[in-house]
Write a protein that holds these residues in place. Sequence first.
Motif, PDB file in Angstrom:
ATOM      1  N   ARG A 126      53.409 -70.620  26.710  1.00 20.11           N
ATOM      2  CA  ARG A 126      54.712 -71.045  26.190  1.00 20.11           C
ATOM      3  C   ARG A 126      54.565 -71.795  24.881  1.00 20.11           C
ATOM      4  NH1 ARG A 126      59.255 -71.585  29.431  1.00 20.11           N
ATOM      5  NH2 ARG A 126      60.175 -72.301  27.451  1.00 20.11           N
ATOM      6  N   ALA A 127      53.454 -72.493  24.715  1.00 15.98           N
ATOM      7  CA  ALA A 127      53.220 -73.247  23.477  1.00 15.98           C
ATOM      8  C   ALA A 127      52.807 -72.344  22.321  1.00 15.98           C
ATOM      9  CB  ALA A 127      52.166 -74.314  23.708  1.00 15.98           C
ATOM     10  N   GLY A 128      52.574 -71.067  22.613  1.00 22.51           N
ATOM     11  CA  GLY A 128      52.289 -70.113  21.551  1.00 22.51           C
ATOM     12  C   GLY A 128      50.830 -69.810  21.307  1.00 22.51           C
ATOM     13  N   ALA A 129      49.933 -70.202  22.220  1.00 19.37           N
ATOM     14  CA  ALA A 129      48.513 -69.886  22.034  1.00 19.37           C
ATOM     15  C   ALA A 129      48.334 -68.374  22.005  1.00 19.37           C
ATOM     16  CB  ALA A 129      47.688 -70.493  23.159  1.00 19.37           C
ATOM     17  N   PRO A 130      47.707 -67.832  20.958  1.00 19.69           N
ATOM     18  CA  PRO A 130      47.563 -66.372  20.880  1.00 19.69           C
ATOM     19  C   PRO A 130      46.638 -65.824  21.967  1.00 19.69           C
ATOM     20  CG  PRO A 130      46.404 -67.441  19.068  1.00 19.69           C
ATOM     21  CD  PRO A 130      47.191 -68.502  19.754  1.00 19.69           C
ATOM     22  N   LEU A 131      45.534 -66.518  22.233  1.00 22.01           N
ATOM     23  CA  LEU A 131      44.636 -66.212  23.345  1.00 22.01           C
ATOM     24  C   LEU A 131      44.419 -67.495  24.107  1.00 22.01           C
ATOM     25  CD1 LEU A 131      41.870 -64.032  21.583  1.00 22.01           C
ATOM     26  CD2 LEU A 131      44.059 -63.286  22.550  1.00 22.01           C
ATOM     27  N   ILE A 132      44.257 -67.389  25.407  1.00 22.81           N
ATOM     28  CA  ILE A 132      44.122 -68.569  26.261  1.00 22.81           C
ATOM     29  C   ILE A 132      42.781 -68.501  26.978  1.00 22.81           C
ATOM     30  CG2 ILE A 132      45.097 -69.820  28.216  1.00 22.81           C
ATOM     31  CD1 ILE A 132      47.806 -68.413  27.444  1.00 22.81           C
ATOM     32  N   LYS A 133      41.956 -69.493  26.720  1.00 20.82           N
ATOM     33  CA  LYS A 133      40.632 -69.543  27.333  1.00 20.82           C
ATOM     34  C   LYS A 133      40.752 -69.945  28.805  1.00 20.82           C
ATOM     35  CE  LYS A 133      36.194 -72.000  26.848  1.00 20.82           C
ATOM     36  NZ  LYS A 133      35.424 -72.897  25.972  1.00 20.82           N
ATOM     37  N   LEU A 134      40.210 -69.139  29.697  1.00 15.51           N
ATOM     38  CA  LEU A 134      40.106 -69.498  31.114  1.00 15.51           C
ATOM     39  C   LEU A 134      38.705 -70.031  31.333  1.00 15.51           C
ATOM     40  CD1 LEU A 134      41.141 -69.500  34.043  1.00 15.51           C
ATOM     41  CD2 LEU A 134      40.311 -67.142  34.237  1.00 15.51           C
ATOM     42  N   PHE A 135      38.608 -71.326  31.672  1.00 14.00           N
ATOM     43  CA  PHE A 135      37.299 -71.973  31.721  1.00 14.00           C
ATOM     44  C   PHE A 135      37.263 -73.066  32.791  1.00 14.00           C
ATOM     45  CE2 PHE A 135      34.555 -75.487  30.379  1.00 14.00           C
ATOM     46  CZ  PHE A 135      33.350 -74.833  30.247  1.00 14.00           C
ATOM     47  N   PRO A 136      36.155 -73.113  33.551  1.00 14.33           N
ATOM     48  CA  PRO A 136      35.073 -72.121  33.642  1.00 14.33           C
ATOM     49  C   PRO A 136      35.488 -70.961  34.541  1.00 14.33           C
ATOM     50  CG  PRO A 136      34.586 -74.007  35.034  1.00 14.33           C
ATOM     51  CD  PRO A 136      35.876 -74.327  34.339  1.00 14.33           C
ATOM     52  N   ALA A 137      35.274 -69.765  34.080  1.00 12.19           N
ATOM     53  CA  ALA A 137      35.814 -68.586  34.748  1.00 12.19           C
ATOM     54  C   ALA A 137      34.898 -68.010  35.823  1.00 12.19           C
ATOM     55  CB  ALA A 137      36.108 -67.502  33.716  1.00 12.19           C
ATOM     56  N   GLY A 138      33.588 -68.223  35.692  1.00 11.50           N
ATOM     57  CA  GLY A 138      32.647 -67.549  36.571  1.00 11.50           C
ATOM     58  C   GLY A 138      32.879 -67.797  38.045  1.00 11.50           C
ATOM     59  N   GLY A 139      33.204 -69.030  38.406  1.00  8.85           N
ATOM     60  CA  GLY A 139      33.421 -69.356  39.807  1.00  8.85           C
ATOM     61  C   GLY A 139      34.718 -68.807  40.361  1.00  8.85           C
ATOM     62  N   LEU A 140      35.645 -68.433  39.494  1.00  6.28           N
ATOM     63  CA  LEU A 140      36.929 -67.894  39.935  1.00  6.28           C
ATOM     64  C   LEU A 140      36.850 -66.401  40.198  1.00  6.28           C
ATOM     65  CD1 LEU A 140      39.205 -69.810  37.400  1.00  6.28           C
ATOM     66  CD2 LEU A 140      38.920 -70.303  39.837  1.00  6.28           C
ATOM     67  N   GLY A 141      36.227 -65.680  39.287  1.00  2.00           N
ATOM     68  CA  GLY A 141      36.069 -64.242  39.454  1.00  2.00           C
ATOM     69  C   GLY A 141      37.245 -63.446  38.916  1.00  2.00           C
ATOM     70  N   PRO A 142      37.019 -62.163  38.650  1.00  2.00           N
ATOM     71  CA  PRO A 142      38.075 -61.310  38.090  1.00  2.00           C
ATOM     72  C   PRO A 142      39.313 -61.213  38.977  1.00  2.00           C
ATOM     73  CG  PRO A 142      35.926 -60.259  37.845  1.00  2.00           C
ATOM     74  CD  PRO A 142      35.728 -61.461  38.715  1.00  2.00           C
ATOM     75  N   ALA A 143      39.159 -61.329  40.291  1.00  2.00           N
ATOM     76  CA  ALA A 143      40.321 -61.219  41.178  1.00  2.00           C
ATOM     77  C   ALA A 143      41.346 -62.314  40.891  1.00  2.00           C
ATOM     78  CB  ALA A 143      39.877 -61.290  42.636  1.00  2.00           C
ATOM     79  N   TYR A 144      40.868 -63.484  40.475  1.00  2.00           N
ATOM     80  CA  TYR A 144      41.775 -64.584  40.128  1.00  2.00           C
ATOM     81  C   TYR A 144      42.672 -64.171  38.969  1.00  2.00           C
ATOM     82  CZ  TYR A 144      43.198 -69.258  38.491  1.00  2.00           C
ATOM     83  OH  TYR A 144      43.911 -70.357  38.086  1.00  2.00           O
ATOM     84  N   LEU A 145      42.078 -63.585  37.948  1.00  2.00           N
ATOM     85  CA  LEU A 145      42.858 -63.164  36.785  1.00  2.00           C
ATOM     86  C   LEU A 145      43.816 -62.036  37.155  1.00  2.00           C
ATOM     87  CD1 LEU A 145      43.550 -63.240  33.812  1.00  2.00           C
ATOM     88  CD2 LEU A 145      41.569 -61.771  33.364  1.00  2.00           C
ATOM     89  N   LYS A 146      43.354 -61.100  37.951  1.00  2.00           N
ATOM     90  CA  LYS A 146      44.226 -60.000  38.363  1.00  2.00           C
ATOM     91  C   LYS A 146      45.442 -60.529  39.109  1.00  2.00           C
ATOM     92  CE  LYS A 146      44.275 -55.645  40.936  1.00  2.00           C
ATOM     93  NZ  LYS A 146      43.474 -54.702  41.766  1.00  2.00           N
ATOM     94  N   ASP A 147      45.223 -61.483  40.015  1.00  2.00           N
ATOM     95  CA  ASP A 147      46.334 -62.077  40.756  1.00  2.00           C
ATOM     96  C   ASP A 147      47.259 -62.860  39.828  1.00  2.00           C
ATOM     97  OD1 ASP A 147      45.314 -61.029  43.074  1.00  2.00           O
ATOM     98  OD2 ASP A 147      44.414 -62.911  43.771  1.00  2.00           O
ATOM     99  N   LEU A 148      46.676 -63.568  38.883  1.00  2.00           N
ATOM    100  CA  LEU A 148      47.450 -64.375  37.941  1.00  2.00           C
ATOM    101  C   LEU A 148      48.387 -63.510  37.105  1.00  2.00           C
ATOM    102  CD1 LEU A 148      47.664 -67.270  36.494  1.00  2.00           C
ATOM    103  CD2 LEU A 148      46.127 -66.246  34.816  1.00  2.00           C
ATOM    104  N   ARG A 149      47.892 -62.364  36.675  1.00  2.00           N
ATOM    105  CA  ARG A 149      48.680 -61.535  35.772  1.00  2.00           C
ATOM    106  C   ARG A 149      49.778 -60.764  36.488  1.00  2.00           C
ATOM    107  NH1 ARG A 149      46.969 -57.730  33.047  1.00  2.00           N
ATOM    108  NH2 ARG A 149      48.251 -58.094  31.216  1.00  2.00           N
ATOM    109  N   GLY A 150      49.826 -60.848  37.820  1.00  2.00           N
ATOM    110  CA  GLY A 150      50.968 -60.281  38.532  1.00  2.00           C
ATOM    111  C   GLY A 150      52.266 -60.970  38.118  1.00  2.00           C
ATOM    112  N   PRO A 151      52.367 -62.288  38.332  1.00  2.00           N
ATOM    113  CA  PRO A 151      53.574 -62.989  37.904  1.00  2.00           C
ATOM    114  C   PRO A 151      53.601 -63.349  36.421  1.00  2.00           C
ATOM    115  CG  PRO A 151      52.100 -64.509  39.012  1.00  2.00           C
ATOM    116  CD  PRO A 151      51.479 -63.152  39.142  1.00  2.00           C
ATOM    117  N   LEU A 152      52.448 -63.309  35.747  1.00  2.00           N
ATOM    118  CA  LEU A 152      52.371 -63.682  34.329  1.00  2.00           C
ATOM    119  C   LEU A 152      51.747 -62.532  33.531  1.00  2.00           C
ATOM    120  CD1 LEU A 152      51.018 -67.342  34.729  1.00  2.00           C
ATOM    121  CD2 LEU A 152      53.397 -66.623  34.387  1.00  2.00           C
TER     122      LEU A 152
END
Length: 214
Positions: A126-152
């Motif tokens: 919402r603040a306009g960041a062109p890319l948003i760093k997800l950090f630290p990502a390794g412990g979350l895994g790709p499934a976290y991002l996939k789930d996140l991008r459902g509503p976002l």
Amino acid sequence: MTSLNGSVPLDPVSAAIADSGLVAILRAPSATMFAAVADVLVAAGVTALEITLTSEGALEAIAGLCRQLPDTVRIGAGTILTEDDAKAAVDAGAAFLVSPVSVPIAAGVPLYPGTFSPTEIYAAHRAGAPLIKLFPAGGLGPAYLKDLRGPLPDVRVLPTGGIALDDIPQWLAAGAVAVGVGGPLIGDAASGGSLTALAARARHAVDAVRYARS
């Protein structure tokens, strides 16, 4: 150019990073070897480099790499925490800035804030960041991002931290616009280790991006 997820157009630097799919993160006690490391990375096809300010001589390294490398290679600065950090990095020639946290900095170049939770990610979006760093990502895994991008679905996420080279395709398939990779890619090359081994890892990383997008 529009983003990979159909949102508003990206600035040219962020679009180039999204197109490349990979940001190589150079971090070491000293930046002495960064010029040699960068040459190997670029020869392998890496076109976005993040130089962390925690490395002694980082600002001088950024300035040197801007002179050394082709204009098609985007040189950025990482571990940006303050306005002073941002100004010094931009003055040295950084084309983009990356922070491990979300801080209100007016930089004059694209700033990618660090986030972890859905609330932080959405606030940065919402603040306009062109890319948003997800950090630290390794412990979350790709499934976290996939789930996140459902509503976002319109967030443009750059996962960073603990990402193995073999995991790059899964992150991109989950919706990452690019991945930031440090230790698994650079290894000990920035501290005097084998540049030949670095070249092999860099080719592996670039091939992983191509495989994910084929």
